[in-house]
Design a protein around this motif. Structure first.
Motif, PDB file in Angstrom:
ATOM      1  N   PHE A 137      62.753  39.831  14.099  1.00  0.00           N
ATOM      2  CA  PHE A 137      61.791  39.056  13.310  1.00  0.00           C
ATOM      3  C   PHE A 137      61.875  39.426  11.837  1.00  0.00           C
ATOM      4  O   PHE A 137      61.902  38.559  10.961  1.00  0.00           O
ATOM      5  CB  PHE A 137      60.369  39.296  13.818  1.00  0.00           C
ATOM      6  CG  PHE A 137      59.308  38.753  12.894  1.00  0.00           C
ATOM      7  CD1 PHE A 137      58.940  37.418  12.956  1.00  0.00           C
ATOM      8  CD2 PHE A 137      58.715  39.574  11.935  1.00  0.00           C
ATOM      9  CE1 PHE A 137      57.989  36.905  12.080  1.00  0.00           C
ATOM     10  CE2 PHE A 137      57.765  39.065  11.058  1.00  0.00           C
ATOM     11  CZ  PHE A 137      57.398  37.730  11.133  1.00  0.00           C
ATOM     12  N   VAL A 138      61.928  40.740  11.554  1.00  0.00           N
ATOM     13  CA  VAL A 138      61.880  41.210  10.167  1.00  0.00           C
ATOM     14  C   VAL A 138      63.063  40.701   9.359  1.00  0.00           C
ATOM     15  O   VAL A 138      62.894  40.216   8.231  1.00  0.00           O
ATOM     16  CB  VAL A 138      61.808  42.757  10.129  1.00  0.00           C
ATOM     17  CG1 VAL A 138      62.008  43.272   8.698  1.00  0.00           C
ATOM     18  CG2 VAL A 138      60.472  43.237  10.667  1.00  0.00           C
ATOM     19  N   VAL A 139      64.283  40.783   9.898  1.00  0.00           N
ATOM     20  CA  VAL A 139      65.458  40.387   9.100  1.00  0.00           C
ATOM     21  C   VAL A 139      65.482  38.882   8.860  1.00  0.00           C
ATOM     22  O   VAL A 139      65.925  38.432   7.795  1.00  0.00           O
ATOM     23  CB  VAL A 139      66.776  40.860   9.756  1.00  0.00           C
ATOM     24  CG1 VAL A 139      66.796  42.370   9.894  1.00  0.00           C
ATOM     25  CG2 VAL A 139      67.024  40.195  11.096  1.00  0.00           C
ATOM     26  N   HIS A 140      65.006  38.099   9.832  1.00  0.00           N
ATOM     27  CA  HIS A 140      64.989  36.642   9.620  1.00  0.00           C
ATOM     28  C   HIS A 140      63.804  36.222   8.757  1.00  0.00           C
ATOM     29  O   HIS A 140      63.843  35.169   8.118  1.00  0.00           O
ATOM     30  CB  HIS A 140      64.963  35.922  10.966  1.00  0.00           C
ATOM     31  CG  HIS A 140      66.243  36.069  11.730  1.00  0.00           C
ATOM     32  ND1 HIS A 140      67.357  35.300  11.473  1.00  0.00           N
ATOM     33  CD2 HIS A 140      66.592  36.913  12.737  1.00  0.00           C
ATOM     34  CE1 HIS A 140      68.337  35.649  12.292  1.00  0.00           C
ATOM     35  NE2 HIS A 140      67.902  36.635  13.069  1.00  0.00           N
ATOM     36  N   TYR A 141      62.786  37.042   8.730  1.00  0.00           N
ATOM     37  CA  TYR A 141      61.643  36.796   7.846  1.00  0.00           C
ATOM     38  C   TYR A 141      62.011  37.122   6.402  1.00  0.00           C
ATOM     39  O   TYR A 141      61.719  36.360   5.477  1.00  0.00           O
ATOM     40  CB  TYR A 141      60.456  37.650   8.314  1.00  0.00           C
ATOM     41  CG  TYR A 141      59.331  37.779   7.320  1.00  0.00           C
ATOM     42  CD1 TYR A 141      58.625  36.658   6.874  1.00  0.00           C
ATOM     43  CD2 TYR A 141      58.951  39.029   6.827  1.00  0.00           C
ATOM     44  CE1 TYR A 141      57.587  36.785   5.961  1.00  0.00           C
ATOM     45  CE2 TYR A 141      57.914  39.158   5.928  1.00  0.00           C
ATOM     46  CZ  TYR A 141      57.236  38.035   5.491  1.00  0.00           C
ATOM     47  OH  TYR A 141      56.209  38.160   4.597  1.00  0.00           O
ATOM     48  N   MET A 142      62.690  38.249   6.206  1.00  0.00           N
ATOM     49  CA  MET A 142      63.071  38.676   4.861  1.00  0.00           C
ATOM     50  C   MET A 142      64.384  38.057   4.396  1.00  0.00           C
ATOM     51  O   MET A 142      64.756  38.204   3.232  1.00  0.00           O
ATOM     52  CB  MET A 142      63.193  40.201   4.808  1.00  0.00           C
ATOM     53  CG  MET A 142      61.887  40.932   5.004  1.00  0.00           C
ATOM     54  SD  MET A 142      62.099  42.726   4.811  1.00  0.00           S
ATOM     55  CE  MET A 142      60.390  43.265   4.899  1.00  0.00           C
ATOM     56  N   ASN A 143      65.111  37.410   5.325  1.00  0.00           N
ATOM     57  CA  ASN A 143      66.440  36.861   5.040  1.00  0.00           C
ATOM     58  C   ASN A 143      67.396  37.949   4.555  1.00  0.00           C
ATOM     59  O   ASN A 143      68.271  37.711   3.718  1.00  0.00           O
ATOM     60  CB  ASN A 143      66.368  35.735   3.997  1.00  0.00           C
ATOM     61  CG  ASN A 143      65.430  34.623   4.399  1.00  0.00           C
ATOM     62  OD1 ASN A 143      64.525  34.272   3.670  1.00  0.00           O
ATOM     63  ND2 ASN A 143      65.621  34.074   5.595  1.00  0.00           N
ATOM     64  N   PHE A 144      67.220  39.145   5.102  1.00  0.00           N
ATOM     65  CA  PHE A 144      68.019  40.289   4.658  1.00  0.00           C
ATOM     66  C   PHE A 144      67.989  41.380   5.719  1.00  0.00           C
ATOM     67  O   PHE A 144      66.970  41.594   6.386  1.00  0.00           O
ATOM     68  CB  PHE A 144      67.447  40.841   3.347  1.00  0.00           C
ATOM     69  CG  PHE A 144      68.004  42.178   2.941  1.00  0.00           C
ATOM     70  CD1 PHE A 144      69.250  42.274   2.357  1.00  0.00           C
ATOM     71  CD2 PHE A 144      67.274  43.344   3.145  1.00  0.00           C
ATOM     72  CE1 PHE A 144      69.765  43.510   1.993  1.00  0.00           C
ATOM     73  CE2 PHE A 144      67.775  44.583   2.781  1.00  0.00           C
ATOM     74  CZ  PHE A 144      69.034  44.660   2.195  1.00  0.00           C
ATOM     75  N   SER A 145      69.112  42.070   5.867  1.00  0.00           N
ATOM     76  CA  SER A 145      69.175  43.251   6.722  1.00  0.00           C
ATOM     77  C   SER A 145      69.979  44.319   5.992  1.00  0.00           C
ATOM     78  O   SER A 145      71.127  44.079   5.603  1.00  0.00           O
ATOM     79  CB  SER A 145      69.841  42.931   8.068  1.00  0.00           C
ATOM     80  OG  SER A 145      69.996  44.104   8.838  1.00  0.00           O
ATOM     81  N   GLY A 146      69.370  45.484   5.798  1.00  0.00           N
ATOM     82  CA  GLY A 146      70.054  46.566   5.097  1.00  0.00           C
ATOM     83  C   GLY A 146      69.573  47.919   5.574  1.00  0.00           C
ATOM     84  O   GLY A 146      68.484  48.047   6.156  1.00  0.00           O
ATOM     85  N   HIS A 147      70.372  48.938   5.327  1.00  0.00           N
ATOM     86  CA  HIS A 147      70.070  50.287   5.835  1.00  0.00           C
ATOM     87  C   HIS A 147      68.738  50.811   5.328  1.00  0.00           C
ATOM     88  O   HIS A 147      68.089  51.622   5.992  1.00  0.00           O
ATOM     89  CB  HIS A 147      71.200  51.245   5.444  1.00  0.00           C
ATOM     90  CG  HIS A 147      71.359  51.407   3.962  1.00  0.00           C
ATOM     91  ND1 HIS A 147      70.697  52.367   3.237  1.00  0.00           N
ATOM     92  CD2 HIS A 147      72.104  50.699   3.059  1.00  0.00           C
ATOM     93  CE1 HIS A 147      71.030  52.273   1.962  1.00  0.00           C
ATOM     94  NE2 HIS A 147      71.887  51.277   1.815  1.00  0.00           N
ATOM     95  N   GLU A 148      68.277  50.343   4.146  1.00  0.00           N
ATOM     96  CA  GLU A 148      67.024  50.856   3.597  1.00  0.00           C
ATOM     97  C   GLU A 148      65.794  50.420   4.382  1.00  0.00           C
ATOM     98  O   GLU A 148      64.708  50.976   4.194  1.00  0.00           O
ATOM     99  CB  GLU A 148      66.865  50.446   2.135  1.00  0.00           C
ATOM    100  CG  GLU A 148      66.952  48.951   1.880  1.00  0.00           C
ATOM    101  CD  GLU A 148      68.341  48.501   1.461  1.00  0.00           C
ATOM    102  OE1 GLU A 148      69.293  48.819   2.210  1.00  0.00           O
ATOM    103  OE2 GLU A 148      68.459  47.845   0.411  1.00  0.00           O
ATOM    104  N   LEU A 149      65.971  49.453   5.275  1.00  0.00           N
ATOM    105  CA  LEU A 149      64.853  49.022   6.107  1.00  0.00           C
ATOM    106  C   LEU A 149      64.641  49.940   7.304  1.00  0.00           C
ATOM    107  O   LEU A 149      63.574  49.887   7.934  1.00  0.00           O
ATOM    108  CB  LEU A 149      65.091  47.593   6.630  1.00  0.00           C
ATOM    109  CG  LEU A 149      65.147  46.462   5.608  1.00  0.00           C
ATOM    110  CD1 LEU A 149      65.465  45.148   6.320  1.00  0.00           C
ATOM    111  CD2 LEU A 149      63.839  46.350   4.852  1.00  0.00           C
ATOM    112  N   TYR A 150      65.634  50.774   7.622  1.00  0.00           N
ATOM    113  CA  TYR A 150      65.607  51.498   8.893  1.00  0.00           C
ATOM    114  C   TYR A 150      65.658  53.020   8.698  1.00  0.00           C
ATOM    115  O   TYR A 150      66.202  53.744   9.522  1.00  0.00           O
ATOM    116  CB  TYR A 150      66.791  51.051   9.757  1.00  0.00           C
ATOM    117  CG  TYR A 150      67.028  49.563   9.739  1.00  0.00           C
ATOM    118  CD1 TYR A 150      66.005  48.682  10.084  1.00  0.00           C
ATOM    119  CD2 TYR A 150      68.258  49.023   9.361  1.00  0.00           C
ATOM    120  CE1 TYR A 150      66.205  47.306  10.062  1.00  0.00           C
ATOM    121  CE2 TYR A 150      68.465  47.651   9.341  1.00  0.00           C
ATOM    122  CZ  TYR A 150      67.439  46.797   9.677  1.00  0.00           C
ATOM    123  OH  TYR A 150      67.623  45.435   9.655  1.00  0.00           O
TER     124      TYR A 150
END
Length: 343
Positions: free
Chosen positions: A239-252
């Motif tokens: 949900f988070v990556v499609h909500y933010m339109n972004f996936s990166g190491h700083e999220l995890y």
């Protein structure tokens, strides 16, 4: 060995009804809040963060229930989020298919990881999960397929459902989506806690050796709890990556894993469902209302956590009980004073 906690949400009798009423009222309030915040994009985004953080904390508590303190929950979120992004961007799947698949992929990783490490207890388990979280960050950061140092940009929004479209600029449909996911999570966890499986989880956490002596396959049930907790973390990551339109190491980061634990402890980790919700909403809204700079937020969280540990060990959920006890003490003191005065 870490002692398990007795959750109040695996309940019987009147307590079951009370919790259902409380959760029902909470759902109704959040449902009604959507139209109120529809044009308040910033605050709508803040509430969305509160809700998905609650889901992460609830699923983390499921792992704590079996007596294991994990620092890998942000990693599970990252595995789910990255898997979902790749399934949509590289494999061409619909978000609605990638969402549950992300949870399944994360649960499978948890099973593979859990088979060796769930035999380890206490601080050693904590260290291993910390190392795993750091390993996931390193892999995401250094593997170009997963975005590298820049991350995966332009992750697609969820596919429209009829006239329902998802836009980060308006966010209202994301709000209802995460509210739906949170409701499903609460329903599933509530059913688990009130079932035989939930009672087995509790018995393992309270005394693993005794549970094994009674014929319980301890490792099997530990793997089940670990996989279920990871599944919901993976779905949330999707949900988070499609909500933010972004996936990166700083999220995890590991700090995110610590945040998840803090939400549960501050809200009340003895309250497996309501505690994480209260803790996440309280802490996230507090730093937003006080306009605490991002760099100072860990200090605020640490101060509140220390205060809770020393003065309100049961978390914010026990405040009404403490207040009632205090009022009873005051009334008794007044009564004794009046009696002595009359004498």
């Amino acid at each position: 060995m870490l002692q398990a906690i007795s959750f109040d949400d695996a309940l019987v009798g009147n307590t079951v009804m009370r919790n259902k009423v409380v959760l029902g009222l909470l759902f109704a309030a959040l449902l009604a809040l959507g139209p109120v915040l529809r044009n308040e994009t910033y605050w709508l985004g803040v509430v969305i963060v509160c809700i998905y953080s609650s889901v992460l904390a609830m699923s983390w508590l499921l792992i704590l229930k079996i007596g294991h303190l994990s620092l890998a929950h942000a990693a599970f979120m990252g595995i789910g989020g990255t898997s979902s992004a790749l399934l949509v961007m590289k494999a061409g799947l619909s978000f609605w298919l990638a969402l549950p698949l992300a949870g399944v992929v994360t649960a499978l990783v948890a099973l593979v990881l859990g088979f060796p490490i769930l035999r380890v207890k206490g601080i050693y388990f904590l260290i291993i999960t910390f190392a795993f979280n750091e390993l996931v960050i390193i892999v995401i950061k250094n593997w170009g397929l997963l975005g590298g140092t820049v991350g995966l940009l332009d992750v697609p929004s969820p596919n429209p459902i009829g006239a329902i479209e998802f836009s980060y600029s308006s966010r209202i449909n994301y709000y209802y989506l995460i509210l739906l996911l949170a409701t499903v999570t609460i329903f599933v966890l509530y059913r688990i806690y009130s079932s035989r499986i939930g009672r087995v989880f509790t018995s393992i956490g309270e005394n693993e050796d005794l549970a094994e002596s009674l014929g319980i396959d301890v490792l099997k049930y530990k793997l089940l709890a670990f996989a279920i907790g990871a599944f919901f973390a993976g779905v949330t990551g999707s949900f988070v990556v499609h909500y933010m339109n972004f996936s990166g190491h700083e999220l995890y980061t590991t700090w995110q894993s610590l945040n998840i634990q803090i939400y549960a402890i501050v809200g009340g980790m003895y309250f497996a469902i309501r505690g994480p919700i209260v803790g996440a909403f309280f802490l996230i809204l507090l730093v937003e209302l006080l306009e605490v700079p991002t760099g100072a937020q860990p200090l605020v969280y640490a101060a509140i956590l220390i205060s809770i540990i020393f003065y309100l060990r049961g978390g914010l959920m026990t405040l009404p009980q403490r207040f009632r006890a205090m009022m009873v003490g005051v009334s008794r003191l007044i009564g004794r004073s009046a009696t002595h005065g009359a004498a």
